[in-house]
Design an enzyme around this catalytic site. Structure first.
Site, PDB file in Angstrom:
ATOM      1  N   GLY A 115       0.827  -1.197   0.000  1.00  0.00           N
ATOM      2  CA  GLY A 115       0.000   0.000   0.000  1.00  0.00           C
ATOM      3  C   GLY A 115       0.866   1.253   0.000  1.00  0.00           C
ATOM      4  CB  CYS A 116       0.247   4.681  -1.222  1.00  0.00           C
ATOM      5  SG  CYS A 116      -1.417   4.969  -0.572  1.00  0.00           S
ATOM      6  CE1 TYR A 117      -1.175   8.498   4.188  1.00  0.00           C
ATOM      7  CE2 TYR A 117      -2.995   7.331   3.156  1.00  0.00           C
ATOM      8  CZ  TYR A 117      -2.426   8.507   3.602  1.00  0.00           C
ATOM      9  OH  TYR A 117      -3.096   9.689   3.459  1.00  0.00           O
ATOM     10  CB  SER A 118       1.960  -0.054   3.743  1.00  0.00           C
ATOM     11  OG  SER A 118       0.578  -0.129   3.956  1.00  0.00           O
ATOM     12  CB  THR A 119       5.397   2.179   0.320  1.00  0.00           C
ATOM     13  OG1 THR A 119       4.730   1.119  -0.384  1.00  0.00           O
ATOM     14  CG2 THR A 119       6.780   2.381  -0.269  1.00  0.00           C
TER      15      THR A 119
END
Length: 305
Positions: A115-119
């Site tokens: 995920g974007c936030y996860s990255t």
């Protein structure tokens, strides 16, 4: 011989971005279905079976269905949904995350796109956990703002029509779908407080993690050194300490697959803010998928990026 690639869900936001990045490449042939067959299980099964690599840009349940449709084939998969990001049978598709991760992606039959936030959160947290700068039980809080393109076609249309009421926070019930992968791959024991928001801009994002004195060992310099020593290659870079922008712009690396990390704050008082800037549709989605695809095909990671 060119690689056969099928984007299952090519008309969604991420699928369109991936297709745009792959169109025109002479090392890839894109398999595409007519509009009236895109939800037909038989047509999808045939397209999946014909592909060397299929990229799933689908809701979670549809992604799981696609995996079932692939049974009995040699097709390798990249799943951009949330469905398999903490599945131990899938390789997590963040090649810079740890030593050997890129090689693991290259050899994998099943890769889950982060995920974007996860990255961003994992990129900031994992090196500090590995270095012992923060503990597994640290009370982590994560704040971020993303362009409205991260909300998919419906939200994009709402903003483009001027129907949105402006920027807003969401997932206030602390059940955001990115939390499980942040905990697992960020090497945390406890769920962090996570407050994401949507801004009045289409694309780009900033993710920040405050570290109060007592939450980490050493100094602000030690925090920066742990990050700088961890990332020496790939698309992740660490700004020099003291390179403190007047404004941390979410759109600063739009159109790229870059992820820029900063250690901000006040060394004198020990108040530190970890910050990450990336394109939510680049390293946060389609760019990461293309990077993983390149590795799986034995190509340089930055091909087409």
């Amino acid at each position: 011989m060119t690689a056969q690639v099928f984007i299952d869900g090519e008309v969604g936001t991420t699928g369109l971005q991936i297709r745009e990045r792959l169109t025109g490449r002479d090392d890839i042939t894109l398999i595409s279905l007519p509009e009236d067959q895109r939800k037909d299980a038989s047509a999808r099964r045939d397209a999946l079976a014909a592909a060397d690599v299929a990229i799933l840009c689908l809701p979670d349940d549809a992604a799981r269905e696609a995996v079932t449709l692939c049974q009995g084939t040699d097709t390798r998969l990249i799943d951009a949904s949330t469905a398999h990001r903490v599945d131990p049978d899938w390789v997590y598709g963040f090649p810079e995350m740890t030593a050997g991760q890129g090689a693991a992606v290259a050899g994998a039959a099943r890769v889950s796109n982060p995920g974007c936030y996860s990255t961003a959160a994992i990129a900031l947290l994992r090196p500090l956990r590995r270095a012992g700068v923060i503990g597994a039980e640290a009370p982590v809080s994560i704040f971020g703002i993303s362009g409205y393109s991260g909300g998919g076609k419906g939200m994009i249309a709402e903003f483009d029509r001027g129907e949105s009421e402006g920027s807003f926070i969401y997932a206030t019930g602390q059940g955001h779908k990115h939390l499980p992968e942040i905990v697992r791959h960020g090497l945390l024991d406890n769920l962090p407080i996570f407050i994401p928001s949507v801004g009045q801009f289409a694309q780009g994002m900033v993710v920040q993690i405050p570290l109060h004195p007592g939450m980490f060992s050493g100094s602000m310099n030690d925090v920066h050194a742990a990050l700088a020593q961890y990332y020496r290659a790939g698309f992740v870079s660490v700004r020099p300490l003291g390179d403190d922008p007047a404004r941390e712009l979410p759109q600063a690396v739009n159109g790229t697959n870059r992820l820029e990390l900063s250690v901000l704050g006040d060394a004198a008082t020990g108040r530190v803010v970890l910050s990450a800037v990336l394109d939510n549709l680049g390293k946060g989605a389609s760019g990461a998928a293309v990077q993983n695809l390149n590795l799986m095909l034995g190509l340089p990671a930055d091909t087409g990026l």
